[in-house]
Design a protein around this motif. Structure first.
Motif, PDB file in Angstrom:
ATOM      1  N   GLU A 132       0.839  -1.196   0.000  1.00 22.27           N
ATOM      2  CA  GLU A 132       0.000   0.000   0.000  1.00 22.27           C
ATOM      3  C   GLU A 132       0.875   1.248   0.000  1.00 22.27           C
ATOM      4  N   GLY A 133       0.609   2.146  -0.936  1.00 23.68           N
ATOM      5  CA  GLY A 133       1.303   3.420  -0.944  1.00 23.68           C
ATOM      6  C   GLY A 133       0.739   4.364   0.106  1.00 23.68           C
ATOM      7  N   ALA A 134       1.233   5.607   0.095  1.00 25.22           N
ATOM      8  CA  ALA A 134       0.783   6.612   1.063  1.00 25.22           C
ATOM      9  C   ALA A 134       0.562   7.924   0.337  1.00 25.22           C
ATOM     10  N   GLY A 135      -0.599   8.536   0.560  1.00 25.12           N
ATOM     11  CA  GLY A 135      -0.873   9.783  -0.145  1.00 25.12           C
ATOM     12  C   GLY A 135      -0.926   9.537  -1.637  1.00 25.12           C
ATOM     13  N   SER A 136      -0.108  10.265  -2.396  1.00 27.86           N
ATOM     14  CA  SER A 136      -0.132  10.138  -3.855  1.00 27.86           C
ATOM     15  C   SER A 136       1.248  10.356  -4.443  1.00 27.86           C
ATOM     16  N   PRO A 137       1.618   9.574  -5.465  1.00 31.47           N
ATOM     17  CA  PRO A 137       2.898   9.812  -6.138  1.00 31.47           C
ATOM     18  C   PRO A 137       2.890  11.108  -6.942  1.00 31.47           C
ATOM     19  N   ALA A 138       1.702  11.684  -7.191  1.00 30.50           N
ATOM     20  CA  ALA A 138       1.617  12.942  -7.929  1.00 30.50           C
ATOM     21  C   ALA A 138       2.228  14.108  -7.157  1.00 30.50           C
ATOM     22  N   ASN A 141       6.839  17.019  -5.697  1.00 28.12           N
ATOM     23  CA  ASN A 141       7.731  17.855  -4.886  1.00 28.12           C
ATOM     24  C   ASN A 141       8.330  17.073  -3.726  1.00 28.12           C
ATOM     25  N   LEU A 142       7.727  15.914  -3.389  1.00 21.95           N
ATOM     26  CA  LEU A 142       8.227  15.075  -2.295  1.00 21.95           C
ATOM     27  C   LEU A 142       8.985  13.851  -2.822  1.00 21.95           C
ATOM     28  N   ARG A 143       9.222  13.796  -4.135  1.00 23.32           N
ATOM     29  CA  ARG A 143       9.808  12.588  -4.731  1.00 23.32           C
ATOM     30  C   ARG A 143      11.222  12.325  -4.244  1.00 23.32           C
ATOM     31  N   ALA A 148       7.793   6.014   0.392  1.00 26.31           N
ATOM     32  CA  ALA A 148       6.412   5.576   0.568  1.00 26.31           C
ATOM     33  C   ALA A 148       5.728   5.192  -0.730  1.00 26.31           C
ATOM     34  N   ASN A 149       6.129   5.771  -1.846  1.00 32.44           N
ATOM     35  CA  ASN A 149       5.458   5.529  -3.120  1.00 32.44           C
ATOM     36  C   ASN A 149       6.464   5.088  -4.175  1.00 32.44           C
ATOM     37  N   MET A 150       6.754   5.936  -5.158  1.00 26.62           N
ATOM     38  CA  MET A 150       7.612   5.539  -6.262  1.00 26.62           C
ATOM     39  C   MET A 150       9.061   5.314  -5.841  1.00 26.62           C
ATOM     40  N   GLY A 151       9.500   6.001  -4.780  1.00 26.14           N
ATOM     41  CA  GLY A 151      10.850   5.749  -4.288  1.00 26.14           C
ATOM     42  C   GLY A 151      11.008   4.302  -3.863  1.00 26.14           C
ATOM     43  N   ALA A 180       1.062  12.564 -16.221  1.00 21.67           N
ATOM     44  CA  ALA A 180       1.689  13.737 -16.836  1.00 21.67           C
ATOM     45  C   ALA A 180       2.805  14.330 -15.987  1.00 21.67           C
ATOM     46  N   VAL A 181       2.672  14.276 -14.663  1.00 21.35           N
ATOM     47  CA  VAL A 181       3.669  14.932 -13.807  1.00 21.35           C
ATOM     48  C   VAL A 181       4.780  14.001 -13.350  1.00 21.35           C
ATOM     49  N   LEU A 182       4.595  12.683 -13.489  1.00 19.37           N
ATOM     50  CA  LEU A 182       5.615  11.755 -13.022  1.00 19.37           C
ATOM     51  C   LEU A 182       6.813  11.712 -13.965  1.00 19.37           C
ATOM     52  N   ASP A 183       7.963  11.410 -13.388  1.00 16.21           N
ATOM     53  CA  ASP A 183       9.139  11.119 -14.193  1.00 16.21           C
ATOM     54  C   ASP A 183       8.872   9.865 -15.026  1.00 16.21           C
ATOM     55  N   PRO A 184       9.325   9.822 -16.289  1.00 19.47           N
ATOM     56  CA  PRO A 184       9.053   8.652 -17.134  1.00 19.47           C
ATOM     57  C   PRO A 184       9.488   7.328 -16.523  1.00 19.47           C
ATOM     58  N   ALA A 185      10.573   7.315 -15.759  1.00 23.83           N
ATOM     59  CA  ALA A 185      11.015   6.067 -15.132  1.00 23.83           C
ATOM     60  C   ALA A 185      10.011   5.584 -14.102  1.00 23.83           C
ATOM     61  N   ASP A 186       9.373   6.516 -13.405  1.00 16.39           N
ATOM     62  CA  ASP A 186       8.336   6.135 -12.444  1.00 16.39           C
ATOM     63  C   ASP A 186       7.061   5.711 -13.169  1.00 16.39           C
TER      64      ASP A 186
END
Length: 485
Positions: A132-138, A141-143, A148-151, A180-186
């Motif tokens: 389960e992720g947390a919040g949103s990968p969108a 600014n927190l990447r 918690a998510n894509m990291g 649209a806002v995610l890095d292509p690798a993510d």
């Protein structure tokens, strides 16, 4: 290693925790060894594992859905907010530090090792791990430093299914905008999407569903109607705290503290047909006609005591007592009821002491050592057994401890005023025990009994699994998990 899939959300509160629990039950019913995992959780609603560690309440429910005991590796990082800018950091079940948001941002990269260590252990004992992720990968600014998510998904090489909440509106923008806002690798890790919380005929969203699939290239895994039995399952986020429950004649009033903790204590009471539970938010008086005022747990007892007084609830409480109400304080609420709370080490803030509400002749001293344990207690008045848990700092003592609410292994637990109208206890989860709950309510003149709380939770999990099997592509989700990235 186990197959793995991660359920992330296009926003907060899209239903990730419930979906993980439901899918866990679906695949456990198929005979798979399933385990839940959440790298980082933020919640003051914690659970205690059998070996005495803290994890998020949602992961304990998900473990139940899997048919296994909760374990610390299911939630290695737990953040418990203590103020608007700071939180207690629990690492692999133990208190690690108290940090402000900026301090925690710098700390996160160091915690990835613990996250991956716990994840690897879970994988070794399972056929399928549902993350389960947390919040949103969108929140890109927190990447940097994300765990918690894509990291985490990148570090562990886990495929992702993104969930949108259509009940809030704008679900197409939620999902397409996230891509649209995610890095292509993510973005490359996202293999599918789900639409959750649909009200009405799901076929009405066919065009929108097709548009999302076309724009993103992700596999659609279903449009899930609103699950009407969600209220029967323990909630983790205070935003999901039910404001009322039940329609019975016995009125229980609960002040919603600013740092309310372990509020799932209320769920079994809300399930009782003879009881009405009302949660009173800020700016509203406590109804003086209440039969029982229950002061719940708090992550920051001293701050919430000041908050309690700022609402004028101390005056309402005194008026309710004069009119014949009873009062029960749980954990932090128990500490507030005493004469004095001392914090000589400044564990909750500035060192010092504050006067309590003075309704119990006890005093509490905050200590650095945290008590985290499952507890089996006997109700002194009825002999009924309650199996719950303790999760608190501070030691409480005083003359009213001579009239304990419970005994634990022959020792006194809790306190009661001489007239029996004010009670306190550190035991969370006491009302989940059907026999104790019935005996306690009857001792106060309420109807109680005939309701099996645990059976109700189990039935709701089964219904959730049935719901997902009907509306979600469960086989497709399992294929994504097994294919990996």
């Amino acid at each position: 290693m186990a197959a793995t899939v991660m359920i992330q959300g296009a926003g907060s509160n899209v239903g990730k925790s419930l979906l993980v629990a439901g899918f866990a039950r679906v695949f456990a019913r198929q005979g798979l060894r399933v385990r839940p995992f959440k790298p980082q959780n933020m919640s003051n609603n914690a659970a205690v594992t059998p070996d005495g560690f803290e994890i998020g309440r949602a992961q304990a429910l998900q473990a139940l859905a899997c048919g296994v005991a909760p374990a610390v590796d299911m939630n290695p990082i737990l953040l418990k907010p203590e103020s608007d800018i700071g939180a207690q950091v629990i690492v692999q079940g133990r208190r690690f530090a108290t940090c402000k948001a900026r301090e925690y941002a710098a700390l996160k990269p160091q915690l990835m090792a613990a996250v991956l260590e716990s994840f690897t252990r879970l994988q070794a004992e399972a056929d399928l791990v549902i993350v389960e992720g947390a919040g949103s990968p969108a929140e890109v600014n927190l990447r940097a430093g994300d765990i918690a998510n894509m990291g985490f998904a990148q570090a562990a090489r886990v495929p992702v299914v993104l969930t949108g909440d259509i009940d809030r509106g704008g679900v197409i923008a939620q999902l397409v905008g996230t891509q649209a806002v995610l890095d292509p690798a993510d973005t490359a890790l996202i293999k599918g999407f789900l639409i959750n919380k649909f009200r009405g005929d799901p076929r009405l969203f066919d065009d929108g569903y097709a548009l999302i699939a076309e724009r993103t290239g992700w596999a659609g895994l279903g449009v899930l109607p609103w699950f009407t039995q969600a209220h029967r399952l323990p909630a983790e986020d205070a935003a999901d705290l039910r404001r009322s429950g039940g329609t019975g004649g016995f009125r229980i009033v609960v002040p919603q503290l600013s740092r309310i903790a372990n509020f799932d204590d209320l769920d079994p009471l809300m399930a009782e047909p003879g009881v009405t539970v009302e949660v009173i938010g800020p700016g509203r008086p406590l109804p003086v006609e209440a039969d029982l005022i229950l002061i719940p747990g708090s992550k920051s007892t001293i701050a919430d005591l000041a908050y309690f007084r700022a609402q004028g609830w101390d005056i309402d409480l005194a008026a309710a007592l004069r009119r014949g109400a009873r009062v029960l304080g749980l954990c932090g609420g128990y500490q507030m009821l005493g004469r004095l709370i001392s914090d000589p080490e400044g564990i909750e803030g500035t060192p010092g002491s504050v006067a309590g509400l003075g309704l119990l002749d006890v005093e509490t001293v905050m200590t650095a050592e945290k008590r985290v344990t499952l507890t089996r207690a006997a109700h002194v008045a009825s002999g009924a057994v309650a199996e719950g848990y303790e999760i608190h700092i501070g030691q409480t003592d005083g003359p009213d401890r001579a009239r304990p609410l419970f005994t634990v292994a022959g020792a006194a637990e809790g306190a009661m005023r001489a007239d029996g109208r004010v009670m306190g206890s550190y035991l969370h989860g006491m009302f989940s025990a059907d026999g104790f709950r019935a005996a306690f309510l009857r001792s106060l003149g309420a109807e109680g009994g005939g309701v099996s709380y645990d059976a109700g939770v189990e039935a709701a999990l089964e219904a959730l699994a049935d719901h997902l099997e009907e509306y979600a592509d469960c086989a497709g989700l399992l294929r994504i998990a097994r294919a990996g990235v």
